[in-house]
Design a protein around this motif. Structure first.
Motif, short mmCIF file in Angstrom:
data_model
loop_
_atom_site.label_atom_id
_atom_site.label_comp_id
_atom_site.label_asym_id
_atom_site.label_seq_id
_atom_site.Cartn_x
_atom_site.Cartn_y
_atom_site.Cartn_z
N SER A 121 -0.69 -6.58 -1.57
CA SER A 121 -0.04 -5.29 -0.14
C SER A 121 0.76 -3.91 -0.42
O SER A 121 0.45 -3.27 -0.28
CB SER A 121 0.59 -6.29 0.58
OG SER A 121 0.23 -7.25 1.52
N LYS A 122 1.35 -3.81 -1.31
CA LYS A 122 2.08 -2.72 -1.67
C LYS A 122 1.00 -2.07 -2.51
O LYS A 122 1.50 -0.81 -2.16
CB LYS A 122 3.63 -3.14 -2.81
CG LYS A 122 4.23 -2.05 -3.58
CD LYS A 122 5.19 -2.61 -4.05
CE LYS A 122 6.47 -0.89 -4.16
NZ LYS A 122 7.49 -1.54 -4.33
N GLU A 123 0.42 -2.45 -3.16
CA GLU A 123 -0.62 -1.71 -4.23
C GLU A 123 -1.43 -1.30 -3.08
O GLU A 123 -2.47 0.42 -3.77
CB GLU A 123 -0.99 -2.14 -5.57
CG GLU A 123 -0.23 -2.81 -6.14
CD GLU A 123 -1.24 -3.54 -7.67
OE1 GLU A 123 -2.99 -2.79 -7.81
OE2 GLU A 123 -1.12 -3.76 -8.37
N ALA A 124 -2.01 -1.43 -2.37
CA ALA A 124 -3.24 -1.48 -1.01
C ALA A 124 -2.27 0.20 -0.38
O ALA A 124 -2.82 0.78 0.04
CB ALA A 124 -3.53 -2.44 -0.34
N ALA A 125 -0.47 -0.35 0.09
CA ALA A 125 -0.39 0.94 0.43
C ALA A 125 0.19 2.32 -0.18
O ALA A 125 -0.13 2.97 0.53
CB ALA A 125 1.05 0.14 1.49
N MET A 126 0.41 2.12 -1.66
CA MET A 126 0.39 2.81 -2.66
C MET A 126 -0.69 3.86 -2.56
O MET A 126 -0.99 5.00 -2.97
CB MET A 126 0.86 3.08 -3.74
CG MET A 126 2.40 1.94 -3.85
SD MET A 126 2.48 1.43 -5.04
CE MET A 126 3.49 3.19 -6.10
N LYS A 127 -2.42 3.22 -2.72
CA LYS A 127 -3.35 3.37 -2.72
C LYS A 127 -3.53 4.20 -1.38
O LYS A 127 -3.98 5.31 -1.68
CB LYS A 127 -4.38 2.49 -2.79
CG LYS A 127 -6.19 3.13 -2.66
CD LYS A 127 -6.81 2.19 -3.57
CE LYS A 127 -8.24 2.26 -3.15
NZ LYS A 127 -8.46 3.96 -3.98
N LEU A 128 -3.68 4.14 -0.26
CA LEU A 128 -3.76 4.67 0.94
C LEU A 128 -2.82 6.40 0.98
O LEU A 128 -3.13 6.92 1.01
CB LEU A 128 -3.20 4.01 2.25
CG LEU A 128 -4.28 2.93 2.60
CD1 LEU A 128 -3.67 1.71 3.67
CD2 LEU A 128 -5.75 3.41 3.74
N ALA A 129 -1.46 6.29 0.69
CA ALA A 129 -0.51 6.83 0.44
C ALA A 129 -0.78 8.10 -0.64
O ALA A 129 -1.20 9.28 -0.05
CB ALA A 129 0.81 7.10 0.17
N ASP A 130 -1.94 7.39 -1.34
CA ASP A 130 -1.94 8.30 -2.69
C ASP A 130 -3.72 9.47 -1.62
O ASP A 130 -3.23 10.43 -2.31
CB ASP A 130 -2.53 7.94 -3.79
CG ASP A 130 -2.39 8.71 -5.21
OD1 ASP A 130 -2.79 9.84 -5.13
OD2 ASP A 130 -3.59 8.43 -5.54
N ASP A 131 -4.35 8.11 -1.45
CA ASP A 131 -5.21 9.31 -1.36
C ASP A 131 -5.90 9.71 -0.31
O ASP A 131 -6.34 10.73 0.32
CB ASP A 131 -6.64 7.89 -0.58
CG ASP A 131 -6.93 7.13 -2.15
OD1 ASP A 131 -6.86 7.74 -3.13
OD2 ASP A 131 -7.89 6.02 -2.45
N PHE A 132 -4.40 10.08 0.96
CA PHE A 132 -4.28 10.04 1.99
C PHE A 132 -3.40 11.49 2.23
O PHE A 132 -3.12 12.28 3.12
CB PHE A 132 -4.62 9.73 3.49
CG PHE A 132 -5.25 8.80 3.86
CD1 PHE A 132 -6.01 9.52 5.06
CD2 PHE A 132 -5.58 7.06 2.92
CE1 PHE A 132 -6.82 9.06 5.97
CE2 PHE A 132 -6.83 6.88 3.64
CZ PHE A 132 -7.75 8.04 4.80
N GLY A 133 -3.45 11.41 0.63
CA GLY A 133 -1.98 12.55 0.89
C GLY A 133 -0.06 12.46 1.03
O GLY A 133 0.40 13.32 2.16
N ILE A 134 0.27 10.95 1.52
CA ILE A 134 0.99 10.45 2.46
C ILE A 134 2.72 10.60 1.61
O ILE A 134 2.67 9.80 1.19
CB ILE A 134 1.01 9.78 3.06
CG1 ILE A 134 -0.37 9.69 4.50
CG2 ILE A 134 2.25 9.27 4.00
CD1 ILE A 134 -0.63 8.44 4.66
#
Length: 206
Positions: free
Chosen positions: A71-84
């Motif tokens: 879950s944490k890596e998925a959240a970090m991937k989303l943050a990186d891909d969406f510039g969050i």
């Protein structure tokens, strides 16, 4: 705010699905990537729910299952891909606006869609060749049997190019097949809406 809070406040499952190459129809549905879904049965909005297999969750859950990540890596991937932006120490931070996908990300998403649609079409052609083959020599050929004979080898060639071709070859193929992929998607969507196993014919012959 931590990465989970930042992502869940900024990205919906629908945005994530579209970003990673899924085409959402007018009803907000996609084909579920978590089971063999022949018709769109997953609703994507702020959260997602599949009416076929029961998969359910938010954007982090969706990406976690899609890419087989914790879950944490998925959240970090989303943050990186969406510039969050988020504070890695869990302190409050200002969340950046979602950035537009890069040219590379757009191509990867379109390539994934193109391969999925052409692959589905190829499997349909193989099924039509078998299911609609004439039983007797004098039988009239079914239009779908004719289409299968005309198109199967060409679609197989396109799929081989997407799997083994150079980046330049794949870019050219995706650009060339863009309209064809859209036609095929509409064709099968129309067929599903009519509840008819025989797709509406379109001008797909070459």
């Amino acid at each position: 705010m931590n990465v989970f809070e930042a992502v869940k406040q900024s990205v919906t499952t629908r945005q994530a699905a579209e970003f990673y190459g899924f085409r959402v129809n007018r009803a907000g549905m996609i084909a579920c990537p978590f089971h063999n879904d022949r018709t769109p049965s997953m609703k994507v909005d702020k959260r997602f729910h599949c009416f076929g297999c029961g998969a359910d969750g938010d954007a982090v859950d969706f990406v976690s299952r899609l890419f087989e990540l914790p879950s944490k890596e998925a959240a970090m991937k989303l943050a990186d891909d969406f510039g969050i932006a988020y504070d890695r120490n869990g302190k409050p931070s200002i969340v950046a606006k979602i950035r537009e996908p890069t040219a590379k990300q757009k191509f990867e998403a379109e390539e994934k869609l193109c391969f999925r649609v052409l692959s589905d079409y190829f499997h349909k052609l193989r099924a039509w060749e078998k299911d609609y083959a004439p039983k007797q020599p004098e039988d009239e050929w079914h239009p779908l049997f004719t289409e299968a004979l005309q198109r199967r080898d060409y679609i197989e060639y396109l799929l081989d190019t997407m799997l083994y071709g150079t980046l330049e070859d794949r870019k050219a193929l995706v650009a060339e097949q863009r309209n064809e992929v859209m036609k095929l998607e509409r064709r099968f969507a129309d067929s599903r809406q009519r509840g008819n196993s025989r797709p509406i014919r379109t001008d797909t012959a070459r």
